[in-house]
Design a protein around this motif. Structure first.
Motif, mmCIF file in Angstrom:
data_model
loop_
_atom_site.group_PDB
_atom_site.id
_atom_site.type_symbol
_atom_site.label_atom_id
_atom_site.label_comp_id
_atom_site.label_asym_id
_atom_site.label_seq_id
_atom_site.Cartn_x
_atom_site.Cartn_y
_atom_site.Cartn_z
ATOM 1 N N TYR A 106 0.813 -1.088 0.152
ATOM 2 C CA TYR A 106 0.140 -0.004 0.012
ATOM 3 C C TYR A 106 0.754 1.165 0.123
ATOM 4 O O TYR A 106 1.550 1.390 1.000
ATOM 5 N N LEU A 107 1.023 1.906 -1.285
ATOM 6 C CA LEU A 107 1.812 3.062 -1.243
ATOM 7 C C LEU A 107 1.412 4.475 -1.046
ATOM 8 O O LEU A 107 0.053 4.572 -1.378
ATOM 9 N N ILE A 108 2.084 5.260 -0.288
ATOM 10 C CA ILE A 108 1.672 6.443 -0.424
ATOM 11 C C ILE A 108 2.648 7.473 -1.328
ATOM 12 O O ILE A 108 3.798 7.356 -1.189
ATOM 13 N N ARG A 109 2.213 7.523 -2.322
ATOM 14 C CA ARG A 109 2.885 7.888 -3.667
ATOM 15 C C ARG A 109 3.583 9.306 -3.486
ATOM 16 O O ARG A 109 4.675 9.411 -4.099
ATOM 17 N N ASN A 112 6.490 8.336 -1.621
ATOM 18 C CA ASN A 112 7.078 7.131 -1.902
ATOM 19 C C ASN A 112 7.541 6.206 -1.181
ATOM 20 O O ASN A 112 8.620 5.602 -1.013
ATOM 21 N N ILE A 113 6.676 5.816 -0.173
ATOM 22 C CA ILE A 113 6.771 5.006 0.934
ATOM 23 C C ILE A 113 5.813 4.019 1.119
ATOM 24 O O ILE A 113 4.573 4.050 0.493
ATOM 25 N N THR A 114 6.072 2.795 1.476
ATOM 26 C CA THR A 114 4.914 1.706 1.690
ATOM 27 C C THR A 114 4.374 1.625 3.279
ATOM 28 O O THR A 114 5.391 1.749 4.241
ATOM 29 N N ASN A 115 2.934 1.881 3.326
ATOM 30 C CA ASN A 115 2.599 2.158 4.529
ATOM 31 C C ASN A 115 1.537 0.994 4.905
ATOM 32 O O ASN A 115 0.647 1.269 5.763
ATOM 33 N N GLY A 116 1.633 -0.351 4.459
ATOM 34 C CA GLY A 116 1.128 -1.572 4.869
ATOM 35 C C GLY A 116 0.860 -2.054 3.526
ATOM 36 O O GLY A 116 1.587 -1.942 2.434
#
Length: 175
Positions: A106-109, A112-116
């Motif tokens: 689950y990306l926070i575009r 640019n991090i994966t948050n789950g």
């Protein structure tokens, strides 16, 4: 300024309503877990399939992992969060059903991090059943071929021995 904030709240409420509508009408079991391994949301099919309850939302996945009959699910989630790469595996649930489990980051575009992760489960029972039937048929065919080979080998051996014996007999004259 008040109208902008009010308008933003209305927009967020509308987006949230659309998202809730999507989740409640999805026919595929899906589970949403955040980067801290907290269960955030699941679809009704996931609730039914994995015996999940509404009060599980907000709880650590560690507390409910036995519902999945897949001992490395937490490690797999951590790997996807760390690498940002999709993971696909075939798993079996407590009611002996088979699923293709897809763990997607689950990306926070913007950051640019994966948050789950979002975990999707696709029912593959019919595919597993077909594979088992094909393996059974293959084993039956191999047994049939072995039986035919055995049944042909014995008469051919007897015939071969008879021909060999006839070759070794002295030639008779036709007198």
């Amino acid at each position: 300024m008040l109208s902008t904030t009010s308008e933003q709240i209305n927009n967020l409420n509308q987006l949230n309503e659309e998202l809730e509508n999507y989740f409640s009408n999805t026919i595929i079991p899906q589970i949403f877990v955040d980067a801290k391994l907290i269960l955030r949301k699941f679809t009704p099919p996931a609730m039914k399939q994995f015996n999940l309850k509404a009060d599980f939302i907000g709880k650590p996945l560690e507390e409910i992992k036995e519902n999945f009959r897949f001992p490395t699910i937490i490690d797999n989630i951590k790997t996807v969060i760390a690498t940002g790469k999709i993971l696909e595996k075939e798993i079996q649930t407590t009611d002996m059903r088979w699923f293709q489990m897809n763990v997607l980051p689950y990306l926070i575009r913007k950051e640019n991090i994966t948050n789950g992760v979002i975990i999707t489960f696709v029912d593959i029972n019919s595919r597993i059943r077909d594979l088992n039937e094909q393996e059974k048929m293959l084993a039956e065919h191999e047994l049939l071929l072995d039986t035919i080979a055995h049944d042909i080998k014995n008469p051919l051996l007897a015939l071969s021995l008879s021909v060999q014996m006839m070759k070794n007999l002295p030639a008779r004259s036709l007198e």
